[in-house]
Design an enzyme around this catalytic site. Structure first.
Site, PDB file in Angstrom:
ATOM      1  N   ILE A  95      -3.154   0.042  -0.920  1.00  0.00           N
ATOM      2  CA  ILE A  95      -2.263   0.082  -2.088  1.00  0.00           C
ATOM      3  C   ILE A  95      -3.024   0.729  -3.244  1.00  0.00           C
ATOM      4  CG2 ILE A  95      -1.007  -1.334  -3.761  1.00  0.00           C
ATOM      5  CD1 ILE A  95      -0.567  -3.355  -1.442  1.00  0.00           C
ATOM      6  N   LEU A  96      -2.449   1.778  -3.799  1.00  0.00           N
ATOM      7  CA  LEU A  96      -3.143   2.544  -4.846  1.00  0.00           C
ATOM      8  C   LEU A  96      -3.112   1.787  -6.176  1.00  0.00           C
ATOM      9  CD1 LEU A  96      -1.702   5.980  -3.793  1.00  0.00           C
ATOM     10  CD2 LEU A  96      -4.080   5.242  -3.579  1.00  0.00           C
ATOM     11  N   HIS A 112       8.229   4.245   5.362  1.00  0.00           N
ATOM     12  CA  HIS A 112       8.096   2.892   5.908  1.00  0.00           C
ATOM     13  C   HIS A 112       9.026   2.755   7.119  1.00  0.00           C
ATOM     14  CE1 HIS A 112       7.042  -1.354   5.738  1.00  0.00           C
ATOM     15  NE2 HIS A 112       8.324  -1.632   5.965  1.00  0.00           N
ATOM     16  N   THR A 147       6.343   2.779  -6.443  1.00  0.00           N
ATOM     17  CA  THR A 147       6.204   2.098  -7.733  1.00  0.00           C
ATOM     18  C   THR A 147       5.179   0.980  -7.535  1.00  0.00           C
ATOM     19  OG1 THR A 147       7.954   0.529  -7.192  1.00  0.00           O
ATOM     20  CG2 THR A 147       8.623   2.529  -8.367  1.00  0.00           C
TER      21      THR A 147
HETATM   22  C1  GRF Z   1       4.497   5.209  10.437  1.00  0.00           C
HETATM   23  O1  GRF Z   1       5.283   4.361  11.219  1.00  0.00           O
HETATM   24  C2  GRF Z   1       4.875   5.071   8.981  1.00  0.00           C
HETATM   25  O2  GRF Z   1       6.209   4.790   8.763  1.00  0.00           O
HETATM   26  C3  GRF Z   1       4.030   3.897   8.545  1.00  0.00           C
HETATM   27  O3  GRF Z   1       2.820   4.036   9.238  1.00  0.00           O
HETATM   28  C4  GRF Z   1       3.040   4.776  10.445  1.00  0.00           C
HETATM   29  C5  GRF Z   1       2.112   5.952  10.407  1.00  0.00           C
HETATM   30  O4  GRF Z   1       2.152   6.695  11.593  1.00  0.00           O
HETATM   31  N1  GRF Z   1       3.864   3.841   7.115  1.00  0.00           N
HETATM   32  P1  GRF Z   1       1.356   8.064  11.696  1.00  0.00           P
HETATM   33  O5  GRF Z   1      -0.077   7.776  11.270  1.00  0.00           O
HETATM   34  O6  GRF Z   1       2.003   9.048  10.765  1.00  0.00           O
HETATM   35  O7  GRF Z   1       1.440   8.479  13.116  1.00  0.00           O
END
Ligand code: GRF
Length: 219
Positions: A95-96, A112, A147
């Site tokens: 988390i930044l 996500h 955010t």
């Molecule tokens: C993806 O499922 C993304 O939605 C989540 O982390 C995973 C990353 O996958 N935040 P990758 O490293 O892009 O293959």
């Protein structure tokens, strides 16, 4: 002449979303350039993919920074120095800082693997497992602005997939990932075209570039 949209992609692991961005640029579907791939994990596949594509990489670990606060400050400096227009969290498990979130307000995305606001928080396979345990019949992915509230920024795009009776967290994650690889480059292209308008919690993809509309209105 306007410059191409400059991206920083933040990734901690496999980097398949980074690869989808690179492939979309190569195929001409995405008009942008990846100026920096930044990771907090040494020797991850995302960094390998970036190096293979000849992209500048940077790895900033907690350990080498002497603690979390310094690590976040170094990440901030690296992003500002890279002079990027858009920061893309693509599987980044850190988390930044609020300073960074504010600096890139409305210019930082996250992807996500759930239909937010359901099953926010956590990295794969947690959101997928939570969705299965809850018994939902559809799931998917969400691309949103970052955010200070985790996974709660204004939503830019979502894509859905069915949840099947024999799904495991892994099989559901795989089906969602296919959609992630299309949705994230599409959203970045909207930014490249200057078509994203944000009004409070709602976002709108306007048909014409905002900057073109402004130029026309000015005369
Ligand atoms: C993806 O499922 C993304 O939605 C989540 O982390 C995973 C990353 O996958 N935040 P990758 O490293 O892009 O293959």
């Amino acid at each position: 002449m306007t410059r191409r949209l400059r991206l920083a992609v933040l990734a901690s692991g496999r980097g398949s979303n980074l690869q989808a961005i690179l492939d979309s640029i190569d195929s001409g579907r995405l008009d942008a350039e990846v100026a920096l791939v930044l990771s907090n994990t040494p020797r991850c596949l995302a960094l390998d993919r970036a190096s293979q594509a000849g992209i500048t990489t940077c790895c900033i670990t907690n350990k080498a920074s002497g603690g979390r606060a310094n690590q976040l400050a170094r990440i901030h400096d690296a992003l500002v120095k890279a002079d990027v227009d858009l920061v893309v969290n693509a599987g980044f498990n850190l988390i930044l800082s609020s300073v960074t979130v504010e600096h890139f307000q409305n210019r930082m995305l996250n992807i996500h693997p759930s239909l937010l606001p359901a099953f926010a928080g956590g990295m794969a396979p947690k959101p997928q497992r939570d969705a299965l345990e809850h018994g939902v019949k559809v799931s998917g992915c969400t691309v949103h602005l970052v955010t200070d509230e985790l996974d709660a920024g204004p939503i830019l795009a979502q894509a859905t997939v069915p949840v099947l009776d024999d799904d495991t967290p892994d099989s559901l994650a795989g089906r969602i990932l296919v959609e992630e690889h299309k949705t994230l480059p599409n959203v970045i292209q909207w930014f490249s075209e200057g078509r994203v308008r944000v009004e409070g919690r709602r976002t709108f993809i306007v048909p014409e570039p905002v900057r073109q509309q402004i130029a026309e209105a000015a005369g």
